[in-house]
Design an enzyme around this catalytic site. Structure first.
Site, short mmCIF file in Angstrom:
data_model
loop_
_atom_site.label_atom_id
_atom_site.label_comp_id
_atom_site.label_asym_id
_atom_site.label_seq_id
_atom_site.Cartn_x
_atom_site.Cartn_y
_atom_site.Cartn_z
N CYS A 148 0.83 -1.22 0.00
CA CYS A 148 0.00 0.00 0.00
C CYS A 148 0.86 1.26 0.00
CB CYS A 148 -0.95 -0.02 1.19
SG CYS A 148 -0.20 -0.59 2.73
N1 LIG Z 1 -3.77 -4.54 5.19
C1 LIG Z 1 -3.27 -3.84 4.17
O1 LIG Z 1 -3.47 -2.63 4.06
C2 LIG Z 1 -2.46 -4.55 3.10
C3 LIG Z 1 -2.19 -3.86 1.92
C4 LIG Z 1 -1.44 -4.49 0.92
C5 LIG Z 1 -0.98 -5.78 1.13
N2 LIG Z 1 -1.25 -6.42 2.29
C6 LIG Z 1 -0.74 -7.79 2.44
O2 LIG Z 1 -1.84 -8.67 2.19
C7 LIG Z 1 -1.73 -9.85 3.02
C8 LIG Z 1 -2.99 -9.96 3.87
O3 LIG Z 1 -3.09 -8.78 4.65
P1 LIG Z 1 -4.34 -8.51 5.59
O4 LIG Z 1 -4.19 -7.12 6.07
O5 LIG Z 1 -5.59 -8.92 4.92
O6 LIG Z 1 -4.00 -9.52 6.78
P2 LIG Z 1 -4.97 -10.10 7.89
O7 LIG Z 1 -6.13 -9.18 8.09
O8 LIG Z 1 -4.12 -10.41 9.06
O9 LIG Z 1 -5.51 -11.44 7.23
C9 LIG Z 1 -4.71 -12.52 6.83
C10 LIG Z 1 -5.55 -13.77 6.90
O10 LIG Z 1 -4.74 -14.88 6.53
C11 LIG Z 1 -5.06 -16.03 7.34
N3 LIG Z 1 -3.79 -16.55 7.88
C12 LIG Z 1 -3.00 -15.96 8.79
N4 LIG Z 1 -1.88 -16.70 8.99
C13 LIG Z 1 -1.99 -17.77 8.17
C14 LIG Z 1 -1.16 -18.89 7.91
N5 LIG Z 1 0.02 -19.05 8.52
N6 LIG Z 1 -1.57 -19.80 7.00
C15 LIG Z 1 -2.75 -19.66 6.37
N7 LIG Z 1 -3.59 -18.61 6.60
C16 LIG Z 1 -3.20 -17.68 7.48
C17 LIG Z 1 -5.97 -15.57 8.46
O11 LIG Z 1 -7.28 -16.05 8.20
P3 LIG Z 1 -7.81 -17.45 8.72
O12 LIG Z 1 -7.11 -17.77 10.02
O13 LIG Z 1 -9.27 -17.26 8.88
O14 LIG Z 1 -7.47 -18.43 7.63
C18 LIG Z 1 -6.03 -14.05 8.32
O15 LIG Z 1 -7.35 -13.54 8.48
C19 LIG Z 1 -0.47 -9.65 3.88
O16 LIG Z 1 0.60 -10.33 3.30
C20 LIG Z 1 -0.24 -8.14 3.84
O17 LIG Z 1 1.11 -7.77 4.02
C21 LIG Z 1 -2.00 -5.84 3.27
#
Ligand SMILES: NC(=O)c1ccc[n+]([C@@H]2O[C@H](COP(=O)([O-])OP(=O)(O)OC[C@H]3O[C@@H](n4cnc5c(N)ncnc54)[C@H](OP(=O)(O)O)[C@@H]3O)[C@@H](O)[C@H]2O)c1
Length: 339
Positions: A148
Protein backbone atom coordinates in the site's frame (compact mmCIF):
# COMPACT_ATOMS: atom_id res chain seq x y z
CA UNK A 1 -16.25 -17.74 -20.19
CA UNK A 2 -16.07 -17.10 -16.44
CA UNK A 3 -12.82 -17.85 -14.61
CA UNK A 4 -13.06 -20.34 -11.73
CA UNK A 5 -11.61 -18.37 -8.81
CA UNK A 6 -10.41 -19.19 -5.29
CA UNK A 7 -9.61 -16.68 -2.53
CA UNK A 8 -7.34 -17.81 0.31
CA UNK A 9 -7.06 -15.76 3.51
CA UNK A 10 -10.58 -14.47 2.83
CA UNK A 11 -11.28 -13.59 6.47
CA UNK A 12 -8.49 -10.99 6.61
CA UNK A 13 -8.95 -7.30 5.80
CA UNK A 14 -7.71 -7.57 2.21
CA UNK A 15 -9.35 -10.99 1.67
CA UNK A 16 -12.73 -9.55 2.66
CA UNK A 17 -12.36 -6.77 0.07
CA UNK A 18 -11.20 -9.18 -2.67
CA UNK A 19 -14.21 -11.43 -1.94
CA UNK A 20 -16.66 -8.50 -2.01
CA UNK A 21 -15.32 -7.17 -5.33
CA UNK A 22 -15.10 -10.57 -7.04
CA UNK A 23 -18.59 -11.62 -5.94
CA UNK A 24 -19.99 -8.88 -8.18
CA UNK A 25 -17.53 -9.42 -11.06
CA UNK A 26 -19.30 -10.71 -14.21
CA UNK A 27 -16.20 -12.62 -15.36
CA UNK A 28 -15.79 -14.60 -12.13
CA UNK A 29 -17.26 -17.79 -10.77
CA UNK A 30 -16.29 -17.94 -7.08
CA UNK A 31 -15.47 -21.60 -6.53
CA UNK A 32 -13.57 -21.63 -3.20
CA UNK A 33 -13.30 -19.06 -0.42
CA UNK A 34 -10.86 -20.21 2.25
CA UNK A 35 -10.42 -19.34 5.90
CA UNK A 36 -8.93 -21.55 8.57
CA UNK A 37 -10.99 -19.98 11.36
CA UNK A 38 -14.31 -19.93 9.46
CA UNK A 39 -14.09 -23.24 7.52
CA UNK A 40 -17.51 -24.92 7.31
CA UNK A 41 -19.44 -21.72 8.08
CA UNK A 42 -21.48 -19.91 5.41
CA UNK A 43 -19.91 -16.81 3.82
CA UNK A 44 -22.81 -14.77 5.23
CA UNK A 45 -21.34 -15.10 8.77
CA UNK A 46 -18.62 -12.68 7.69
CA UNK A 47 -20.14 -10.88 4.70
CA UNK A 48 -23.78 -10.61 5.86
CA UNK A 49 -26.98 -11.08 3.87
CA UNK A 50 -26.46 -11.09 0.09
CA UNK A 51 -23.13 -12.93 0.32
CA UNK A 52 -22.62 -15.75 -2.23
CA UNK A 53 -24.43 -18.86 -1.04
CA UNK A 54 -21.42 -21.04 -0.18
CA UNK A 55 -19.35 -22.14 2.83
CA UNK A 56 -15.77 -21.21 3.68
CA UNK A 57 -13.33 -24.06 3.01
CA UNK A 58 -9.91 -24.78 4.51
CA UNK A 59 -6.82 -23.17 2.88
CA UNK A 60 -5.55 -26.64 1.86
CA UNK A 61 -8.85 -27.81 0.26
CA UNK A 62 -8.67 -29.65 -3.10
CA UNK A 63 -11.28 -27.35 -4.72
CA UNK A 64 -8.73 -24.50 -4.50
CA UNK A 65 -6.22 -26.48 -6.57
CA UNK A 66 -8.88 -27.00 -9.26
CA UNK A 67 -9.44 -23.27 -9.81
CA UNK A 68 -7.91 -21.40 -12.77
CA UNK A 69 -7.14 -18.35 -10.68
CA UNK A 70 -6.16 -17.99 -7.02
CA UNK A 71 -5.99 -14.78 -4.98
CA UNK A 72 -3.67 -15.26 -2.00
CA UNK A 73 -4.41 -12.82 0.84
CA UNK A 74 -2.10 -14.46 3.36
CA UNK A 75 0.80 -13.13 5.41
CA UNK A 76 4.18 -13.25 3.65
CA UNK A 77 6.00 -16.54 4.10
CA UNK A 78 2.75 -18.52 4.40
CA UNK A 79 1.70 -17.21 0.99
CA UNK A 80 4.81 -18.35 -0.94
CA UNK A 81 4.58 -21.88 0.46
CA UNK A 82 1.08 -22.41 -0.96
CA UNK A 83 1.84 -20.51 -4.16
CA UNK A 84 4.69 -22.84 -5.11
CA UNK A 85 2.16 -25.70 -5.07
CA UNK A 86 -0.36 -23.77 -7.20
CA UNK A 87 2.30 -22.65 -9.69
CA UNK A 88 3.35 -26.28 -10.21
CA UNK A 89 -0.26 -26.90 -11.28
CA UNK A 90 -0.01 -23.98 -13.78
CA UNK A 91 -2.57 -21.73 -12.09
CA UNK A 92 -2.65 -17.93 -12.35
CA UNK A 93 -1.95 -16.46 -8.93
CA UNK A 94 -2.47 -12.94 -7.60
CA UNK A 95 -0.39 -12.67 -4.44
CA UNK A 96 -1.28 -9.76 -2.14
CA UNK A 97 1.60 -10.56 0.20
CA UNK A 98 5.16 -9.28 -0.18
CA UNK A 99 6.59 -12.68 -1.14
CA UNK A 100 7.17 -12.09 -4.86
CA UNK A 101 7.68 -8.32 -4.99
CA UNK A 102 11.45 -8.21 -4.43
CA UNK A 103 13.37 -9.77 -7.30
CA UNK A 104 16.43 -10.45 -5.16
CA UNK A 105 16.15 -13.39 -2.73
CA UNK A 106 19.01 -11.97 -0.62
CA UNK A 107 17.15 -8.68 -0.24
CA UNK A 108 14.06 -10.66 0.84
CA UNK A 109 16.15 -12.47 3.45
CA UNK A 110 17.58 -9.17 4.70
CA UNK A 111 14.27 -7.27 4.97
CA UNK A 112 11.90 -10.12 5.86
CA UNK A 113 14.34 -11.92 8.20
CA UNK A 114 13.93 -15.39 6.72
CA UNK A 115 15.06 -17.23 3.62
CA UNK A 116 12.63 -16.99 0.70
CA UNK A 117 10.38 -20.09 0.69
CA UNK A 118 10.22 -20.30 -3.15
CA UNK A 119 13.02 -18.15 -4.58
CA UNK A 120 13.03 -20.10 -7.86
CA UNK A 121 9.71 -18.43 -8.73
CA UNK A 122 10.96 -14.84 -8.33
CA UNK A 123 12.07 -14.62 -11.97
CA UNK A 124 8.49 -15.38 -13.10
CA UNK A 125 6.67 -12.78 -11.02
CA UNK A 126 5.42 -9.49 -12.47
CA UNK A 127 5.01 -6.50 -10.16
CA UNK A 128 1.29 -5.78 -10.23
CA UNK A 129 1.24 -2.04 -10.76
CA UNK A 130 -0.87 -1.56 -13.92
CA UNK A 131 0.40 2.01 -14.43
CA UNK A 132 3.91 0.53 -14.89
CA UNK A 133 3.52 -3.04 -16.14
CA UNK A 134 0.27 -2.97 -18.13
CA UNK A 135 1.60 -5.04 -21.06
CA UNK A 136 3.52 -7.59 -18.93
CA UNK A 137 0.45 -8.14 -16.75
CA UNK A 138 -1.58 -9.26 -19.76
CA UNK A 139 0.56 -12.43 -19.94
CA UNK A 140 1.66 -12.93 -16.32
CA UNK A 141 0.82 -16.00 -14.26
CA UNK A 142 2.35 -14.90 -10.97
CA UNK A 143 1.35 -11.37 -10.10
CA UNK A 144 3.05 -9.76 -7.09
CA UNK A 145 0.55 -7.13 -6.00
CA UNK A 146 2.35 -4.06 -4.61
CA UNK A 147 2.25 -2.89 -1.00
CA UNK A 148 0.00 0.00 0.00
CA UNK A 149 2.76 2.50 0.87
CA UNK A 150 4.71 1.63 -2.33
CA UNK A 151 1.61 2.10 -4.51
CA UNK A 152 0.98 5.62 -3.17
CA UNK A 153 4.68 6.54 -3.29
CA UNK A 154 5.60 5.07 -6.67
CA UNK A 155 2.54 6.55 -8.39
CA UNK A 156 3.39 9.93 -6.86
CA UNK A 157 7.00 9.84 -8.07
CA UNK A 158 6.79 8.03 -11.42
CA UNK A 159 6.19 11.05 -13.68
CA UNK A 160 9.30 12.82 -12.39
CA UNK A 161 11.61 9.90 -11.58
CA UNK A 162 11.10 8.30 -14.98
CA UNK A 163 11.96 11.51 -16.78
CA UNK A 164 14.93 12.46 -14.59
CA UNK A 165 13.24 15.65 -13.40
CA UNK A 166 14.22 15.02 -9.75
CA UNK A 167 17.38 13.79 -8.03
CA UNK A 168 17.39 10.03 -7.31
CA UNK A 169 17.29 10.51 -3.56
CA UNK A 170 13.82 11.09 -2.15
CA UNK A 171 12.14 11.45 1.24
CA UNK A 172 8.71 9.96 1.88
CA UNK A 173 6.63 10.53 4.99
CA UNK A 174 3.36 8.60 5.02
CA UNK A 175 0.50 7.90 7.41
CA UNK A 176 -1.42 4.62 7.25
CA UNK A 177 -4.78 3.70 8.74
CA UNK A 178 -4.64 0.90 11.31
CA UNK A 179 -6.05 -1.73 8.92
CA UNK A 180 -2.63 -1.56 7.21
CA UNK A 181 -1.38 -3.86 9.96
CA UNK A 182 -4.01 -6.53 9.19
CA UNK A 183 -6.23 -8.25 11.74
CA UNK A 184 -3.42 -9.04 14.16
CA UNK A 185 -4.26 -8.31 17.78
CA UNK A 186 -1.10 -6.70 19.17
CA UNK A 187 -1.63 -4.15 21.95
CA UNK A 188 -0.14 -1.35 19.86
CA UNK A 189 -3.04 -1.66 17.37
CA UNK A 190 -5.85 -1.66 19.96
CA UNK A 191 -8.34 1.22 20.13
CA UNK A 192 -6.97 2.99 23.20
CA UNK A 193 -3.43 2.93 21.82
CA UNK A 194 -4.32 4.18 18.33
CA UNK A 195 -7.22 6.54 18.97
CA UNK A 196 -6.20 10.24 19.30
CA UNK A 197 -2.58 9.18 18.72
CA UNK A 198 0.01 9.48 15.93
CA UNK A 199 3.51 8.09 15.86
CA UNK A 200 6.21 7.12 13.39
CA UNK A 201 7.52 3.55 13.32
CA UNK A 202 10.29 1.54 11.63
CA UNK A 203 12.16 4.69 10.51
CA UNK A 204 14.29 4.27 8.36
CA UNK A 205 14.06 0.49 7.97
CA UNK A 206 10.45 -0.28 7.03
CA UNK A 207 10.18 -3.39 4.83
CA UNK A 208 8.48 -1.45 2.02
CA UNK A 209 11.66 0.61 1.44
CA UNK A 210 13.47 -1.92 -0.82
CA UNK A 211 10.28 -2.45 -2.83
CA UNK A 212 10.03 1.29 -3.54
CA UNK A 213 13.74 1.51 -4.34
CA UNK A 214 13.54 -1.48 -6.68
CA UNK A 215 10.63 -0.13 -8.70
CA UNK A 216 11.75 3.50 -8.74
CA UNK A 217 15.26 2.43 -9.83
CA UNK A 218 13.79 0.37 -12.66
CA UNK A 219 11.69 3.35 -13.77
CA UNK A 220 14.62 5.79 -13.51
CA UNK A 221 17.15 3.46 -15.15
CA UNK A 222 19.53 4.27 -12.29
CA UNK A 223 19.87 3.67 -8.58
CA UNK A 224 17.21 5.51 -6.53
CA UNK A 225 17.42 5.80 -2.74
CA UNK A 226 14.40 6.29 -0.50
CA UNK A 227 14.34 7.58 3.06
CA UNK A 228 10.99 6.41 4.37
CA UNK A 229 9.17 7.52 7.52
CA UNK A 230 5.88 5.64 7.99
CA UNK A 231 3.33 6.61 10.67
CA UNK A 232 0.41 4.79 12.28
CA UNK A 233 -2.71 6.95 12.03
CA UNK A 234 -5.85 6.96 14.20
CA UNK A 235 -8.24 5.99 11.40
CA UNK A 236 -9.32 2.66 9.90
CA UNK A 237 -8.15 2.88 6.31
CA UNK A 238 -6.15 5.05 3.95
CA UNK A 239 -2.58 6.01 3.08
CA UNK A 240 -1.54 9.65 2.89
CA UNK A 241 2.00 10.10 1.56
CA UNK A 242 3.95 13.36 1.49
CA UNK A 243 6.93 12.98 -0.80
CA UNK A 244 9.82 15.42 -1.17
CA UNK A 245 12.37 15.38 -4.00
CA UNK A 246 14.94 17.88 -5.25
CA UNK A 247 14.16 19.22 -8.72
CA UNK A 248 16.89 19.00 -11.39
CA UNK A 249 15.40 21.91 -13.30
CA UNK A 250 13.35 25.01 -12.71
CA UNK A 251 9.69 24.38 -13.53
CA UNK A 252 6.49 26.33 -12.96
CA UNK A 253 3.50 24.97 -11.05
CA UNK A 254 1.45 25.10 -14.26
CA UNK A 255 4.07 23.08 -16.18
CA UNK A 256 4.41 20.35 -13.52
CA UNK A 257 0.63 20.05 -13.32
CA UNK A 258 0.47 19.63 -17.11
CA UNK A 259 3.31 17.08 -16.99
CA UNK A 260 1.43 14.95 -14.42
CA UNK A 261 -1.86 15.36 -16.31
CA UNK A 262 -0.24 14.11 -19.54
CA UNK A 263 1.62 11.29 -17.81
CA UNK A 264 -1.57 9.89 -16.31
CA UNK A 265 -3.88 10.77 -19.22
CA UNK A 266 -4.79 7.13 -19.90
CA UNK A 267 -4.58 5.84 -16.31
CA UNK A 268 -8.03 4.67 -15.23
CA UNK A 269 -7.42 5.04 -11.50
CA UNK A 270 -4.99 7.90 -11.00
CA UNK A 271 -6.42 11.39 -10.64
CA UNK A 272 -4.10 14.39 -10.76
CA UNK A 273 -5.65 17.00 -8.47
CA UNK A 274 -5.34 20.77 -8.35
CA UNK A 275 -6.31 20.79 -4.67
CA UNK A 276 -4.64 18.83 -1.88
CA UNK A 277 -5.97 15.25 -1.86
CA UNK A 278 -8.19 14.17 1.04
CA UNK A 279 -8.49 10.60 2.31
CA UNK A 280 -12.26 10.91 2.48
CA UNK A 281 -12.37 11.25 -1.35
CA UNK A 282 -10.48 7.98 -1.97
CA UNK A 283 -11.61 5.83 0.97
CA UNK A 284 -13.54 2.82 -0.38
CA UNK A 285 -12.38 3.48 -3.97
CA UNK A 286 -9.73 2.12 -6.31
CA UNK A 287 -8.44 5.63 -7.02
CA UNK A 288 -5.14 7.25 -6.11
CA UNK A 289 -5.30 11.06 -5.88
CA UNK A 290 -2.04 12.91 -6.51
CA UNK A 291 -1.02 16.56 -6.35
CA UNK A 292 2.49 17.77 -7.30
CA UNK A 293 3.50 21.12 -5.76
CA UNK A 294 6.61 23.07 -6.75
CA UNK A 295 8.40 24.86 -3.92
CA UNK A 296 10.11 27.56 -6.00
CA UNK A 297 11.97 28.94 -2.99
CA UNK A 298 13.85 25.70 -2.18
CA UNK A 299 13.87 24.01 -5.60
CA UNK A 300 11.98 21.01 -4.20
CA UNK A 301 8.96 19.15 -5.47
CA UNK A 302 6.40 18.09 -2.87
CA UNK A 303 4.00 15.38 -4.00
CA UNK A 304 0.87 14.49 -2.04
CA UNK A 305 -0.58 11.04 -2.75
CA UNK A 306 -3.65 9.45 -1.14
CA UNK A 307 -5.37 6.08 -1.57
CA UNK A 308 -7.31 3.41 0.29
CA UNK A 309 -4.76 0.84 1.51
CA UNK A 310 -7.25 -2.02 1.23
CA UNK A 311 -8.50 -1.14 -2.29
CA UNK A 312 -5.97 0.61 -4.60
CA UNK A 313 -3.30 -0.45 -2.07
CA UNK A 314 -4.36 -4.13 -2.16
CA UNK A 315 -7.66 -5.78 -3.25
CA UNK A 316 -8.80 -3.34 -5.94
CA UNK A 317 -5.36 -3.23 -7.52
CA UNK A 318 -5.25 -7.06 -7.57
CA UNK A 319 -8.62 -7.10 -9.39
CA UNK A 320 -7.37 -4.36 -11.77
CA UNK A 321 -4.48 -6.72 -12.62
CA UNK A 322 -6.95 -9.62 -13.01
CA UNK A 323 -8.98 -7.49 -15.44
CA UNK A 324 -5.89 -6.82 -17.56
CA UNK A 325 -4.77 -10.45 -17.44
CA UNK A 326 -8.17 -11.85 -18.46
CA UNK A 327 -9.06 -9.12 -21.00
CA UNK A 328 -11.89 -7.49 -19.07
CA UNK A 329 -12.43 -3.74 -19.01
CA UNK A 330 -9.72 -2.41 -16.69
CA UNK A 331 -12.36 -0.89 -14.40
CA UNK A 332 -14.72 -3.92 -14.38
CA UNK A 333 -16.28 -4.28 -10.88
CA UNK A 334 -14.07 -1.45 -9.62
CA UNK A 335 -16.19 1.68 -10.01
CA UNK A 336 -17.49 2.12 -6.47
CA UNK A 337 -17.19 4.47 -3.50
CA UNK A 338 -16.15 6.71 -1.90
CA UNK A 339 -17.83 5.97 1.41
N1 LIG B 1 -3.77 -4.54 5.19
C1 LIG B 1 -3.27 -3.84 4.17
O1 LIG B 1 -3.47 -2.63 4.06
C2 LIG B 1 -2.46 -4.55 3.10
C3 LIG B 1 -2.19 -3.86 1.92
C4 LIG B 1 -1.44 -4.49 0.92
C5 LIG B 1 -0.98 -5.78 1.13
N2 LIG B 1 -1.25 -6.42 2.29
C6 LIG B 1 -0.74 -7.79 2.44
O2 LIG B 1 -1.84 -8.67 2.19
C7 LIG B 1 -1.73 -9.85 3.02
C8 LIG B 1 -2.99 -9.96 3.87
O3 LIG B 1 -3.09 -8.78 4.65
P1 LIG B 1 -4.34 -8.51 5.59
O4 LIG B 1 -4.19 -7.12 6.07
O5 LIG B 1 -5.59 -8.92 4.92
O6 LIG B 1 -4.00 -9.52 6.78
P2 LIG B 1 -4.97 -10.10 7.89
O7 LIG B 1 -6.13 -9.18 8.09
O8 LIG B 1 -4.12 -10.41 9.06
O9 LIG B 1 -5.51 -11.44 7.23
C9 LIG B 1 -4.71 -12.52 6.83
C10 LIG B 1 -5.55 -13.77 6.90
O10 LIG B 1 -4.74 -14.88 6.53
C11 LIG B 1 -5.06 -16.03 7.34
N3 LIG B 1 -3.79 -16.55 7.88
C12 LIG B 1 -3.00 -15.96 8.79
N4 LIG B 1 -1.88 -16.70 8.99
C13 LIG B 1 -1.99 -17.77 8.17
C14 LIG B 1 -1.16 -18.89 7.91
N5 LIG B 1 0.02 -19.05 8.52
N6 LIG B 1 -1.57 -19.80 7.00
C15 LIG B 1 -2.75 -19.66 6.37
N7 LIG B 1 -3.59 -18.61 6.60
C16 LIG B 1 -3.20 -17.68 7.48
C17 LIG B 1 -5.97 -15.57 8.46
O11 LIG B 1 -7.28 -16.05 8.20
P3 LIG B 1 -7.81 -17.45 8.72
O12 LIG B 1 -7.11 -17.77 10.02
O13 LIG B 1 -9.27 -17.26 8.88
O14 LIG B 1 -7.47 -18.43 7.63
C18 LIG B 1 -6.03 -14.05 8.32
O15 LIG B 1 -7.35 -13.54 8.48
C19 LIG B 1 -0.47 -9.65 3.88
O16 LIG B 1 0.60 -10.33 3.30
C20 LIG B 1 -0.24 -8.14 3.84
O17 LIG B 1 1.11 -7.77 4.02
C21 LIG B 1 -2.00 -5.84 3.27
Amino acid sequence: MKAKVAIVGASGYTGIEVTKILSRHPGVRLRAVASQTNAGKPLSTLFGAGAPDMDFCLPGSPEIDECDVIFSCLPHGASAKLISKWMSKKRTVFDLSADFRLKDADAYHLWYHSAHPAAYLLKDSVYGLPEVNREKLKKANLIACPGCYPTASILGLLPVIKTGMVKPNVFISAVSGTSGAGKQTKLEYSFCEVNEALHAYSVPNHRHTPEMEQELSLAAGRDVKVTFAPHLGPFNRGIYATICAELNQSISQKAIQEHYDNFYLSASFVTVCEQNPDLKDVRGTNFCHIRPIVDQRTGKLVILSALDNLIKGAAGQAVQCFNLRFKHKENEALMFGPY
